[in-house]
Design an enzyme around this catalytic site. Structure first.
Site, PDB file in Angstrom:
ATOM      1  N   ASP A 188    -177.069 -53.334  78.148  1.00  0.00           N
ATOM      2  CA  ASP A 188    -176.062 -54.338  77.353  1.00  0.00           C
ATOM      3  C   ASP A 188    -174.906 -53.248  76.845  1.00  0.00           C
ATOM      4  O   ASP A 188    -175.494 -52.197  76.052  1.00  0.00           O
ATOM      5  CB  ASP A 188    -176.845 -55.087  76.505  1.00  0.00           C
ATOM      6  CG  ASP A 188    -175.458 -55.863  75.667  1.00  0.00           C
ATOM      7  OD1 ASP A 188    -175.094 -56.754  76.474  1.00  0.00           O
ATOM      8  OD2 ASP A 188    -175.378 -55.767  74.694  1.00  0.00           O
ATOM      9  N   GLU A 273    -174.121 -55.442  83.235  1.00  0.00           N
ATOM     10  CA  GLU A 273    -173.390 -56.525  83.244  1.00  0.00           C
ATOM     11  C   GLU A 273    -171.934 -56.528  84.027  1.00  0.00           C
ATOM     12  O   GLU A 273    -171.285 -55.382  83.721  1.00  0.00           O
ATOM     13  CB  GLU A 273    -172.972 -57.326  81.984  1.00  0.00           C
ATOM     14  CG  GLU A 273    -172.415 -58.644  81.869  1.00  0.00           C
ATOM     15  CD  GLU A 273    -172.265 -59.285  80.473  1.00  0.00           C
ATOM     16  OE1 GLU A 273    -171.946 -60.324  80.298  1.00  0.00           O
ATOM     17  OE2 GLU A 273    -172.646 -58.263  79.534  1.00  0.00           O
ATOM     18  N   CYS A 326    -182.837 -67.282  75.344  1.00  0.00           N
ATOM     19  CA  CYS A 326    -184.046 -66.655  74.687  1.00  0.00           C
ATOM     20  C   CYS A 326    -184.717 -65.858  75.727  1.00  0.00           C
ATOM     21  O   CYS A 326    -185.348 -66.399  76.740  1.00  0.00           O
ATOM     22  CB  CYS A 326    -184.884 -67.661  74.026  1.00  0.00           C
ATOM     23  SG  CYS A 326    -186.413 -67.125  73.368  1.00  0.00           S
ATOM     24  N   CYS A 329    -188.800 -67.718  75.975  1.00  0.00           N
ATOM     25  CA  CYS A 329    -189.043 -68.843  76.350  1.00  0.00           C
ATOM     26  C   CYS A 329    -187.845 -69.376  77.450  1.00  0.00           C
ATOM     27  O   CYS A 329    -188.113 -70.442  78.064  1.00  0.00           O
ATOM     28  CB  CYS A 329    -189.145 -70.129  75.241  1.00  0.00           C
ATOM     29  SG  CYS A 329    -187.752 -70.249  74.357  1.00  0.00           S
ATOM     30  N   CYS A 345    -185.288 -68.324  67.678  1.00  0.00           N
ATOM     31  CA  CYS A 345    -185.371 -69.381  68.526  1.00  0.00           C
ATOM     32  C   CYS A 345    -186.291 -70.396  68.226  1.00  0.00           C
ATOM     33  O   CYS A 345    -187.083 -70.215  67.126  1.00  0.00           O
ATOM     34  CB  CYS A 345    -185.776 -68.693  69.949  1.00  0.00           C
ATOM     35  SG  CYS A 345    -185.836 -70.064  71.238  1.00  0.00           S
ATOM     36  N   CYS A 347    -188.722 -71.307  69.617  1.00  0.00           N
ATOM     37  CA  CYS A 347    -190.274 -71.186  69.989  1.00  0.00           C
ATOM     38  C   CYS A 347    -190.785 -70.171  68.840  1.00  0.00           C
ATOM     39  O   CYS A 347    -191.953 -70.014  68.870  1.00  0.00           O
ATOM     40  CB  CYS A 347    -190.201 -70.319  71.223  1.00  0.00           C
ATOM     41  SG  CYS A 347    -189.490 -68.982  71.611  1.00  0.00           S
ATOM     42  N   ASP A 354    -178.674 -57.732  70.725  1.00  0.00           N
ATOM     43  CA  ASP A 354    -178.186 -56.947  71.747  1.00  0.00           C
ATOM     44  C   ASP A 354    -179.521 -56.578  72.523  1.00  0.00           C
ATOM     45  O   ASP A 354    -179.544 -56.414  73.945  1.00  0.00           O
ATOM     46  CB  ASP A 354    -177.492 -55.583  71.186  1.00  0.00           C
ATOM     47  CG  ASP A 354    -176.302 -55.604  70.630  1.00  0.00           C
ATOM     48  OD1 ASP A 354    -175.720 -56.607  71.074  1.00  0.00           O
ATOM     49  OD2 ASP A 354    -176.046 -54.900  69.366  1.00  0.00           O
TER      50      ASP A 354
END
Length: 419
Positions: A188, A273, A326, A329, A345, A347, A354
């Site tokens: 990233d 990316e 996430c 999950c 999150c 969960c 990052d």
């Protein structure tokens, strides 16, 4: 990968006064011939006529015989012929829609360079002598050429800081694919941290331009106060600005080479990316930081080194919500402002923004081998459905595929990156 890899080895050299004068004349003649040939081909194109390389070569012979352009005979003919070949290739790329229409070369703004083929230079025992010169160039051999390598072409150039460089293209038989390893990594890109890996490692952004920003601003203020024109004081002030820019770019390039070489050696598959850097630099608030990070250069270096050494680089679609998804999950968060660096999150998993994005990029990239989907750069049309969307659907069946924000690919996305 091809068994034969041609590499360009670039070195700095210090010419004598006679050599500098000869090369400066050669640069001027190369620029003149290129512009004359471009003008001739442009005029012929408006008349719907075709001009080939052989015809421009015949024009060059006639130009040399004219009284006005007789000075073209004072320099080696090989760089002039190479300029015509470069122009022909530029037109070939233009008609193939790979490039824009060729532009005329400027004395002040265009790169000063001249290319010599094997018939116009002599390379013996580490000493390079160009045509029309009696003495070899005083080259600083910062690294050796590959054993037994013989240059096929030599390009001499001078940058805006006044430094002289020679680039030797030769076959490097020692570039071979590395042994395959079972390691993959998601990468990233950011601004506070230049790289964040899916392993949790963060590489700080050196901020090369920031280090010299004060000196650069001072030099530019002094340049702005000089009278317009080609006065000696203005030339000196412009040279000081160019030297600072050169120092910044040299440090940046050195850092990127070290990072990309390390990543390619340590990993078999690298997932990045697909960023639209050209659109992102249109944001005035982040243009300077994005340009200093040099994300496009990082990707270019990573891709050609991976090609050399038998590695795989996968570019995930730029619209993939890597920061809002996430990695535990698969739940998709509705909003993720830039100032949120850590989030929890539903969960119960707590994520570093990052690191979570790097993990999601890795998972999306691995979907290529898992389901055969096409994840590729926007510059080419990938076949089949994007693996990013398939991966999202596979993780969270009740959620609809993530939608593109905005109606055009020209939209500047900044929410995925640090400020």
């Amino acid at each position: 990968m091809s068994d034969v890899v041609k590499r360009a080895f670039k070195y700095r050299f210090y010419p004598t006064d006679a050599q500098a004068a000869e090369l400066s004349r050669t640069f001027g003649c190369v620029r003149k011939v290129y512009n004359l040939a471009l003008a001739a081909r442009t005029q012929a194109w408006t008349r719907q006529e075709r001009v080939t390389y052989n015809q421009t070569s015949a024009m060059l012979t006639a130009w040399k015989k004219s009284e006005e352009l007789a000075y073209l005979n004072e320099v080696s003919s090989v760089p002039l012929q190479q300029a015509l070949r470069h122009l022909h290739m530029a037109f070939t790329n233009f008609f193939a829609k790979r490039a824009k229409y060729p532009k005329f070369k400027s004395r002040k703004r265009s790169r000063k360079s001249a290319e010599y083929s094997m018939s116009a230079f002599r390379f013996r025992e580490g000493r390079l002598t160009l045509a029309k010169m009696r003495e070899p160039l005083d080259i600083v051999w910062s690294r050796p050429l590959p054993a037994g390598a013989s240059p096929s072409t030599v390009t001499v150039s001078q940058d805006s800081a006044g430094r002289w460089f020679v680039s030797l293209v030769c076959v490097d038989a020692f570039v071979q694919p590395l042994p395959a390893i079972d390691r993959t990594v998601g990468i990233d890109l950011g601004l506070t941290h230049l790289l964040t890996l899916s392993t949790g490692e963060k590489i700080a952004n050196p901020g090369h331009e920031r280090r010299d920003r004060a000196a650069l601003a001072k030099a530019q203020r002094r340049l702005a106060k000089k009278a317009p024109g080609d006065g000696a004081n203005r030339v000196k002030a412009r040279r000081r600005v160019a030297k600072i820019h050169a120092r910044i770019s040299d440090r940046r390039r050195d850092t990127l080479h070290k990072l990309t070489t390390r990543l390619v050696r340590e990993n078999q598959t690298l997932v990045i990316e697909d960023l639209s850097v050209r659109n992102m630099v249109r944001n005035r608030s982040l243009a300077r930081a994005v340009s200093d990070a040099a994300w496009a250069d990082f990707r270019s270096l990573l891709e050609y080194k991976a090609h050399w050494y038998g590695r795989v680089v996968i570019a995930v679609d730029r619209w993939f919500p890597s920061s809002k998804l996430c990695s535990h999950c698969g739940a998709l968060k509705e909003r993720m402002p830039l100032h949120v660096r850590t989030w929890t999150c539903g969960c119960g998993a707590t994520h570093d923004r990052d690191v979570n994005a790097a993990k999601n990029l890795l998972a999306a990239g691995l979907a290529v081998t898992a389901c055969g989907a096409g994840v590729g750069p926007q510059r080419s049309t990938p076949g089949g459905q994007l693996a990013t969307k398939q991966e999202t659907l596979r993780r969270e069946p009740q959620e609809s595929p993530p939608r593109r924000r905005g109606g055009s690919q020209q939209t500047v996305l900044l929410y995925e990156h640090e400020t």
